[in-house]
Motif scaffolding. Structure first.
Motif, PDB file in Angstrom:
ATOM      1  N   SER A  96      42.475  25.051  39.976  1.00 14.11           N
ATOM      2  CA  SER A  96      43.159  25.467  38.755  1.00 14.11           C
ATOM      3  C   SER A  96      42.339  26.559  38.096  1.00 14.11           C
ATOM      4  CB  SER A  96      43.329  24.282  37.791  1.00 14.11           C
ATOM      5  OG  SER A  96      42.070  23.751  37.427  1.00 14.11           O
ATOM      6  N   ILE A  97      43.016  27.361  37.244  1.00 12.90           N
ATOM      7  CA  ILE A  97      42.368  28.473  36.551  1.00 12.90           C
ATOM      8  C   ILE A  97      42.571  28.281  35.055  1.00 12.90           C
ATOM      9  CG2 ILE A  97      42.213  30.984  36.349  1.00 12.90           C
ATOM     10  CD1 ILE A  97      43.645  31.206  39.033  1.00 12.90           C
ATOM     11  N   SER A  98      41.518  28.466  34.290  1.00 15.15           N
ATOM     12  CA  SER A  98      41.610  28.311  32.836  1.00 15.15           C
ATOM     13  C   SER A  98      42.502  29.389  32.235  1.00 15.15           C
ATOM     14  CB  SER A  98      40.215  28.389  32.205  1.00 15.15           C
ATOM     15  OG  SER A  98      39.643  29.667  32.430  1.00 15.15           O
ATOM     16  N   SER A  99      42.952  29.160  31.009  1.00 13.76           N
ATOM     17  CA  SER A  99      43.883  30.087  30.367  1.00 13.76           C
ATOM     18  C   SER A  99      43.285  31.477  30.177  1.00 13.76           C
ATOM     19  CB  SER A  99      44.341  29.532  29.017  1.00 13.76           C
ATOM     20  OG  SER A  99      43.221  29.302  28.161  1.00 13.76           O
ATOM     21  N   ASP A 100      41.957  31.558  30.019  1.00 10.05           N
ATOM     22  CA  ASP A 100      41.330  32.867  29.855  1.00 10.05           C
ATOM     23  C   ASP A 100      40.941  33.495  31.188  1.00 10.05           C
ATOM     24  OD1 ASP A 100      39.127  31.409  30.646  1.00 10.05           O
ATOM     25  OD2 ASP A 100      37.940  31.792  28.842  1.00 10.05           O
ATOM     26  N   GLY A 101      41.200  32.787  32.310  1.00  9.08           N
ATOM     27  CA  GLY A 101      40.953  33.323  33.644  1.00  9.08           C
ATOM     28  C   GLY A 101      39.497  33.352  34.049  1.00  9.08           C
ATOM     29  N   LYS A 102      38.609  32.789  33.223  1.00  7.25           N
ATOM     30  CA  LYS A 102      37.178  32.910  33.495  1.00  7.25           C
ATOM     31  C   LYS A 102      36.559  31.672  34.129  1.00  7.25           C
ATOM     32  CE  LYS A 102      34.639  34.962  30.390  1.00  7.25           C
ATOM     33  NZ  LYS A 102      34.031  35.358  29.091  1.00  7.25           N
ATOM     34  N   THR A 103      37.344  30.590  34.240  1.00 10.01           N
ATOM     35  CA  THR A 103      36.835  29.377  34.873  1.00 10.01           C
ATOM     36  C   THR A 103      37.809  28.899  35.945  1.00 10.01           C
ATOM     37  OG1 THR A 103      35.674  28.688  32.860  1.00 10.01           O
ATOM     38  CG2 THR A 103      36.107  26.996  34.521  1.00 10.01           C
ATOM     39  N   TRP A 104      37.303  28.789  37.162  1.00  6.34           N
ATOM     40  CA  TRP A 104      38.079  28.261  38.286  1.00  6.34           C
ATOM     41  C   TRP A 104      37.507  26.890  38.632  1.00  6.34           C
ATOM     42  CZ3 TRP A 104      41.055  31.525  42.116  1.00  6.34           C
ATOM     43  CH2 TRP A 104      41.428  32.763  41.560  1.00  6.34           C
ATOM     44  N   THR A 105      38.356  25.892  38.652  1.00  8.03           N
ATOM     45  CA  THR A 105      37.942  24.537  39.001  1.00  8.03           C
ATOM     46  C   THR A 105      38.553  24.170  40.351  1.00  8.03           C
ATOM     47  OG1 THR A 105      37.822  23.919  36.659  1.00  8.03           O
ATOM     48  CG2 THR A 105      37.898  22.136  38.276  1.00  8.03           C
TER      49      THR A 105
END
Length: 540
Positions: free
Chosen positions: A91-100
């Motif tokens: 998944s990708i955070s809403s700000d696009g800076k964290t990929w889990t």
């Protein structure tokens, strides 16, 4: 016997000696085990000087291919989609800076140690700090949240980060030693390195701990031959898969099928975009060329050359015309193409731009400057040498003189800001094939964007594409950056390159070997789906 004939005979003899040596190293006899496979590596898969470690470029970096020993978080399926491998989802955070990324809990390394998220975090954090061809500068940090979850924190949002997750092979955190790993790699891939005869071959055997279906081929012998020996290796009958050299495209070999694989391998000419103002980078890189900096020159070359003739004459039809460097990718922009092969229109473009042949020597000039420049190419690659030669011949027809210079890569890079260079790109990753190739930058000595092209409108679209969290939306932006407001990096725009051909990867593959269904556009990685390969006849 004349000198030329003696040289030819000597060259043939040298090739036969090299081939004989390679076959002797294989044992000197035919391997009759049908589950053993011998593959001659293409020139894009060089023997790794530092060993079989993804942290220093094995399987990833400048070229991407199946590392055999290691697995990656993701893989490419037969339809060309990037799907989970060691990963289960992401998944990708809403700000696009964290990929889990969530990973499997049922995988062991070849040394029986257990794979978990800590190995992923270690691999990427170590790769980031290791000097190699991997570009992980946008990766801030990687953290194992728990045994099956890993978090990637980026400096800036990057829509193309999935390609890094796709191609970096995972190494074990507990036992990795950068001084020994390359020669004794441990991984979760379908094979283990059995032994490596440096300068000749590497032998891989099945990894008994592999978590997916075991491959049919229990042993792979990977040879690292010179291109000049490829045809003779196929004719020997002792090698199952052999690349086809440009000089052998019209050849056939008894007992082998000719297999052609698309790869998006764009080849073309980089044209310096800046004027020569006397600027020099780092004391050695001269910047600018007053001929190629003139848009009329670049436009005329793109319109005047005949790409189809090059495909037919040099590559015997095993190539297609290339215009933008990404014609076959999902983010291509057909509006960026131009109609080529029109010598008269090319001459008209030159005349309208103030270029005329006033002294009758066949070469146009402007303000006392001849339309003449040097084109550097690597002579060890027959395809690029031939392409450079034909390009120069066609350029002369429209009144432009191209002086050919064969040189090593260090020399080519030292002159790329002031002279034309015959370049190639293959990557499906738009960060490499578009952003690094065309986004404006200062001179840095790096071979991407070798002509120092810059366009503010294109830059904005590329930046937006990079920061998008939607891959489809990003592809639209990449496409638009090729041709925007009359400019952009395509030939219909600013034309900083003259891309010429899309050259397929071709192989002689022994009859009876079934390579399964492979994804389009990735023919440079012939072993991409090795676990699907079989041999349908009973003997090898």
């Amino acid at each position: 016997m004349d000198k030329k004939t003696m040289m030819i005979i000597g060259g043939v003899a040298a090739v036969l000696i090299i081939v004989g040596g390679a076959l002797a190293f294989m044992g000197g006899s035919h391997d009759n085990d049908p589950t053993h496979l011998t593959v001659a590596a293409h020139s894009n898969i060089k023997e790794p000087e530092a060993g079989f470690s993804p942290l220093v470029g094995w399987g990833c970096g400048h070229q991407n291919y199946n590392p055999l020993v290691q697995s990656c978080l993701f893989k490419t399926d037969k339809n060309g989609s990037i799907v989970p491998d060691l990963a289960t989802d992401y998944s990708i955070s809403s700000d696009g800076k964290t990929w889990t990324v969530n990973v499997r809990d049922d995988v062991k390394f070849s040394d029986n140690s257990t794979f978990d998220a800590e190995d992923v975090a270690f691999t990427f954090n170590t790769a980031k700090s290791t000097e190699s061809e991997l570009d992980l500068t946008n990766l801030a940090n990687v953290t194992a949240v728990n045994k099956t979850t890993v978090k990637f924190d980026l400096v800036e949002p990057r829509s193309t980060f999935i390609y890094d997750l796709r191609y970096v092979g995972i190494v074990p955190s507990d036992s990795y030693d950068n001084t020994t790993y390359g020669e004794n790699p441990i991984g979760t891939g379908p094979y283990v390195l059995d032994h490596w005869d440096k300068g000749q071959q590497a032998i891989f055997k099945v990894n008994d701990n592999y978590y997916n279906d075991k491959p049919y081929f229990t042993q792979i012998t990977l040879l690292f031959p010179e291109e000049s020996t490829w045809l003779e290796l196929a004719k020997s009958g002792d090698v199952d898969v052999v690349p086809v050299a440009t000089s052998a495209l019209n050849q056939s070999v008894d007992g082998y099928q000719f297999v052609e694989k698309s790869a998006g391998r764009a080849q073309g000419v980089s044209l310096p975009y800046q004027n020569d103002t006397g600027e020099v980078f780092n004391g050695t890189y001269k910047i600018g060329n007053n001929v190629t900096a003139d848009k009329a020159i670049r436009e005329a070359l793109n319109v005047g050359v005949n790409r189809q003739t090059m495909c037919d004459y040099i590559f015997s039809g095993h190539a297609t015309p290339e215009y933008t460097s990404v014609d076959t990718r999902d983010y291509a922009n057909p509006d960026g193409k131009v109609e080529d092969g029109n010598v008269e229109k090319a001459k008209q473009i030159l005349a309208e731009g103030g270029w005329n042949d006033t002294d009758g020597d066949g070469i146009v000039e402007k303000d006392g400057v001849k339309a003449s420049f040097e084109l550097y190419y690597p002579p060890d690659y027959l395809d690029r040498q031939s392409l450079s030669t034909v390009f120069a011949e066609q350029a002369k027809e429209i009144g432009i003189e191209v002086k050919l210079v064969g040189a090593d890569w260090d020399t080519i890079y030292n002159n790329m800001y002031c002279s034309a260079a015959l370049m190639q790109q293959t990557s499906p990753d738009p960060y490499k094939s578009i952003y690094q190739q065309y986004h404006s930058k200062e001179a840095d000595g790096f071979y991407m964007n070798p002509n120092l092209y810059n366009n503010t409108d294109s830059d904005k679209l590329m930046d937006d594409a990079m920061h998008s969290s939607d891959l489809n939306a990003a592809n639209t932006l990449w496409s638009q950056s090729a041709f925007v407001n009359g400019g952009g990096w395509s030939p219909a725009g600013d034309a900083p390159f003259v891309w010429l051909v899309n050259y397929d990867y071709n192989y002689f593959i022994k009859n009876g070997i079934d390579i399964g269904q492979q994804p389009d556009g990735l023919g440079n990685d012939i072993l991409i789906n090795i676990c699907d390969w079989t041999r349908t006849n009973s003997t090898s």
